[in-house]
Design a protein around this motif. Sequence first.
Motif, PDB file in Angstrom:
ATOM      1  N   ALA A  86      48.266  43.292  57.268  1.00 43.37           N
ATOM      2  CA  ALA A  86      49.010  42.444  56.330  1.00 43.37           C
ATOM      3  C   ALA A  86      50.530  42.637  56.438  1.00 43.37           C
ATOM      4  CB  ALA A  86      48.519  42.680  54.899  1.00 43.37           C
ATOM      5  N   ALA A 145      47.750  46.069  47.859  1.00 41.31           N
ATOM      6  CA  ALA A 145      47.240  46.728  49.079  1.00 41.31           C
ATOM      7  C   ALA A 145      46.259  47.831  48.726  1.00 41.31           C
ATOM      8  CB  ALA A 145      48.401  47.297  49.890  1.00 41.31           C
ATOM      9  N   THR A 191      43.334  45.120  49.276  1.00 41.98           N
ATOM     10  CA  THR A 191      43.266  45.052  50.745  1.00 41.98           C
ATOM     11  C   THR A 191      42.607  46.291  51.339  1.00 41.98           C
ATOM     12  OG1 THR A 191      45.445  43.988  50.549  1.00 41.98           O
ATOM     13  CG2 THR A 191      44.603  44.351  52.779  1.00 41.98           C
ATOM     14  N   ASP A 192      43.051  47.479  50.917  1.00 47.12           N
ATOM     15  CA  ASP A 192      42.478  48.714  51.478  1.00 47.12           C
ATOM     16  C   ASP A 192      40.981  48.807  51.172  1.00 47.12           C
ATOM     17  OD1 ASP A 192      45.053  49.248  52.233  1.00 47.12           O
ATOM     18  OD2 ASP A 192      45.358  50.919  50.859  1.00 47.12           O
ATOM     19  N   VAL A 210      39.466  45.013  53.355  1.00 49.36           N
ATOM     20  CA  VAL A 210      39.731  44.996  54.798  1.00 49.36           C
ATOM     21  C   VAL A 210      39.638  46.413  55.357  1.00 49.36           C
ATOM     22  CG1 VAL A 210      41.359  44.267  56.586  1.00 49.36           C
ATOM     23  CG2 VAL A 210      41.230  43.008  54.433  1.00 49.36           C
ATOM     24  N   HIS A 235      48.841  39.432  52.474  1.00 46.06           N
ATOM     25  CA  HIS A 235      47.685  40.219  52.030  1.00 46.06           C
ATOM     26  C   HIS A 235      46.486  39.319  51.734  1.00 46.06           C
ATOM     27  CE1 HIS A 235      48.883  44.456  51.864  1.00 46.06           C
ATOM     28  NE2 HIS A 235      50.099  43.945  51.891  1.00 46.06           N
ATOM     29  N   VAL A 250      42.480  39.167  53.436  1.00 41.94           N
ATOM     30  CA  VAL A 250      41.269  39.253  52.592  1.00 41.94           C
ATOM     31  C   VAL A 250      40.467  37.956  52.719  1.00 41.94           C
ATOM     32  CG1 VAL A 250      40.411  39.576  50.231  1.00 41.94           C
ATOM     33  CG2 VAL A 250      42.410  40.867  51.009  1.00 41.94           C
TER      34      VAL A 250
END
Lengths: 222, 222
Positions: free
Chosen positions: B11, B103, B107-108, B111, B169, B173
């Motif tokens: 991202a 994130a 995201t963490d 993804v 971001h 996703v």
Amino acid sequence: MRTLYHFALSAPSRAIRIALAEKGLEAQLKVEKVWERRPEFLGMSPSGEVPVLVEPDGTTLTDGSVIAEYLDEVYADPPLIGADPLSRAETRRLACWFGQKFAREVTDNLVGEKLMKRFLALGEPDSQAIRAGKANIHYHLEYIAYLAETRNWLAGDGLTLADITAAAHLSVVDYLGDVPWADHPKAKDWYSRIKCRPSVRPLLEDRIATAPPPPHYTDLDF
Amino acid sequence: MRTLYHFALSAPSRAIRIALAEKGLEAQLKVEKVWERRPEFLGMSPSGEVPVLVEPDGTTLTDGSVIAEYLDEVYADPPLIGADPLSRAETRRLACWFGQKFAREVTDNLVGEKLMKRFLALGEPDSQAIRAGKANIHYHLEYIAYLAETRNWLAGDGLTLADITAAAHLSVVDYLGDVPWADHPKAKDWYSRIKCRPSVRPLLEDRIATAPPPPHYTDLDF
């Protein structure tokens, strides 16, 4: 009057306290127990985190790195980020390094587990995280030693937000007695230099009633 | 020639690709498999992370937020951070919100667990983390809807690094099909507007061989 909402062992709050003092800006300090999620505070800080700076005209700023950039733009003297785009990039790179990477790999694992979890009633400290924090801190201290040997301060000739951010994080870990200074004499030399600045002295006087710091914590000759 | 080291579903790399394109700056893209920890790459990026930007004169810059600030200082037109200290603070606050908070919380967990863990050979995805990511994304989409209703773009009248970071971001996703657009029509309207910008189109063409995106991923009318 300028007001800074903070709490004693918040590293990003400490960085802003140092930056304000380096710039000669006075601020009234208000302790914010972020874990109480006070509605008035959430109205100022959507993320619910400290530091929050309220300027004399009522302008409200959140997030350590954002406040630092704002202060450097509005109160330019002395500059704490750098004089040109490249030196600013190097300061920001190292401020990110300590403010995010060191925070995640060291501060969160040590201060987060040992103290914040208790305040936040999140249960017992995770001993694996504490071990990781104690292992990780060594390579960060080696990096500080390397930078401080190559340059005068971490990002170049002058003290910058890179030193301030690194010192803010190290000071909260040092409050727990978890910085292995004896193994890293060059990092210790750099920390001695920043520790005796008038901007840093006041925050070393903060105490948490239930958890006093080790004896060397405020010593300039530690 | 300018070179950007990146990988498809990073991202922060996507944010820099969008920022470069918005500023009309061409860059050669080089895929860096950061998990291989290539020594030449570590020489450029001490943290071992992408994006890394090498300017035509050889100047090397690391860290998404640092590169974005540099580009906005050196190639000021169009400004992507803001015209004055207060609007810059608001852009930076939201760029931090999406670049760090989103994130970490979304995201963490999605993804990171579903794809990166496989590349890094870190074992099986953690189903609890995936559930947390899928729960957390709702309040971020509500926040986007609130901001996009109150303002034209997230940080104010013009498109800024806040929109770019949020879109970068969300786009990774969305590659996994994990954005519940149907529940958040106003956030979807904002994303439709940014999705059809020429700066964003190219990165939606990236594909990971073993994991194709859902059919709506590149549709402008999704």
